[in-house]
Design a protein around this motif. Structure first.
Motif, PDB file in Angstrom:
ATOM      1  N   PHE A  61       0.849  -1.186   0.000  1.00 14.69           N
ATOM      2  CA  PHE A  61       0.000   0.000   0.000  1.00 14.69           C
ATOM      3  C   PHE A  61       0.892   1.247   0.000  1.00 14.69           C
ATOM      4  O   PHE A  61       1.803   1.371   0.837  1.00 14.69           O
TER       5      PHE A  61
ATOM      6  N   GLN B 287      -8.567   7.131   1.461  1.00 18.56           N
ATOM      7  CA  GLN B 287      -7.751   5.944   1.724  1.00 18.56           C
ATOM      8  C   GLN B 287      -8.649   4.727   1.968  1.00 18.56           C
ATOM      9  O   GLN B 287      -9.708   4.844   2.582  1.00 18.56           O
TER      10      GLN B 287
ATOM     11  N   PHE C 198      -6.417  -0.014   4.768  1.00 18.49           N
ATOM     12  CA  PHE C 198      -5.179   0.702   5.094  1.00 18.49           C
ATOM     13  C   PHE C 198      -5.324   1.451   6.410  1.00 18.49           C
ATOM     14  O   PHE C 198      -4.457   1.361   7.287  1.00 18.49           O
TER      15      PHE C 198
ATOM     16  N   SER D 189      -2.617   0.602   9.408  1.00 18.49           N
ATOM     17  CA  SER D 189      -1.427   1.452   9.465  1.00 18.49           C
ATOM     18  C   SER D 189      -1.556   2.353  10.688  1.00 18.49           C
ATOM     19  O   SER D 189      -2.237   3.386  10.632  1.00 18.49           O
TER      20      SER D 189
ATOM     21  N   ILE E 277       2.604   5.640   4.864  1.00 19.07           N
ATOM     22  CA  ILE E 277       2.984   4.635   3.874  1.00 19.07           C
ATOM     23  C   ILE E 277       4.489   4.404   3.959  1.00 19.07           C
ATOM     24  O   ILE E 277       5.223   5.319   4.377  1.00 19.07           O
TER      25      ILE E 277
ATOM     26  N   TYR F 111      -0.097  -7.642   8.623  1.00 19.81           N
ATOM     27  CA  TYR F 111       0.327  -6.341   8.142  1.00 19.81           C
ATOM     28  C   TYR F 111       1.604  -5.877   8.836  1.00 19.81           C
ATOM     29  O   TYR F 111       1.810  -6.144  10.028  1.00 19.81           O
TER      30      TYR F 111
END
Length: 220
Positions: free
Chosen positions: A6, A40, A44, A48, A53, A62
């Motif tokens: 991503f 987004q 993600f 995150s 990123i 992840y």
């Protein structure tokens, strides 16, 4: 194993991961994510923690942060190593990765690429000339002064191509996109090294893709 990256290729941190994946011949899929964008993907945003990123998805797990991701790739896919066998050389490679991700990124990405390339086209504002001047007149000369005596032929380490070269190439691409290069009269080793690195098979393909992306934004 299914790997998904991503991010946006123009990010030096995403570029570092893409270069590592390419070097190790690891197949992966990409999901386009722009930092701070309200559009987004929910996947993600949910995985995150800092909203930054790159994010790497491995099956249903992840990993965040480019250095962490590259460390996992190095351990998971050791066939083409990017950390030397010698412990000191391995530590040196990690140091150059840190130097590229902090000092070089501030100058080449935050102060140069963001202002020269992105300010008008993406941020809809005038470039901050003081940032550009600081990069060109203060920060970049200091970086090149540091690198110049440390270049080992075609690589940063005498033991050969490593994560040091991946990291330095990833951020130096931002300088290339900004239309600037190293003065070969003042820093001949650095100019030769970066030219060979960015024109080599690994980075030239990534750079060509990024130029197409910039063109799609009306840049270049």
């Amino acid at each position: 194993m299914k790997i998904t990256l991503f991010g946006i290729p123009l990010s030096p941190y995403v570029r570092k991961v893409r270069a590592t994946l390419a070097y190790k011949n690891i197949p992966y899929e990409e999901v386009f994510v722009i930092p701070s964008s309200p559009d987004q993907p929910e996947e993600f945003k949910a995985n995150s923690p800092l909203g930054k990123i790159p994010l790497l998805k491995i099956d249903d797990r992840y990993l965040s942060d480019s250095s962490v991701i590259c460390a996992w790739l190095e351990r998971e896919f050791p066939e083409k190593p990017l950390l030397p066998q010698d412990n000191f050389d391995a530590a040196q490679a990690l140091w150059f990765e840190e130097y590229a991700g902090s000092v070089m990124t501030t100058a080449m990405a935050a102060h140069l690429f963001a202002e020269v390339v992105l300010a008008k086209a993406v941020f809809n504002r005038e470039p901050i000339q003081s940032d550009i001047d600081k990069a060109l007149n203060v920060e970049l000369p200091a970086i090149f002064d540091y690198l110049e005596p440390r270049i080992q032929g075609h690589t940063l380490l005498a033991s050969g191509f490593s994560m040091a070269d991946i990291a330095v190439g990833a951020i130096s691409t931002a300088m290339l996109h900004s239309g600037h290069s190293v003065d070969p009269k003042t820093w001949p080793n650095t100019a030769r090294y970066l030219s060979g690195l960015l024109e080599g098979e690994l980075f030239s393909g990534l750079i060509a893709e990024e130029k197409q992306l910039l063109a799609s934004f009306g840049i270049g």
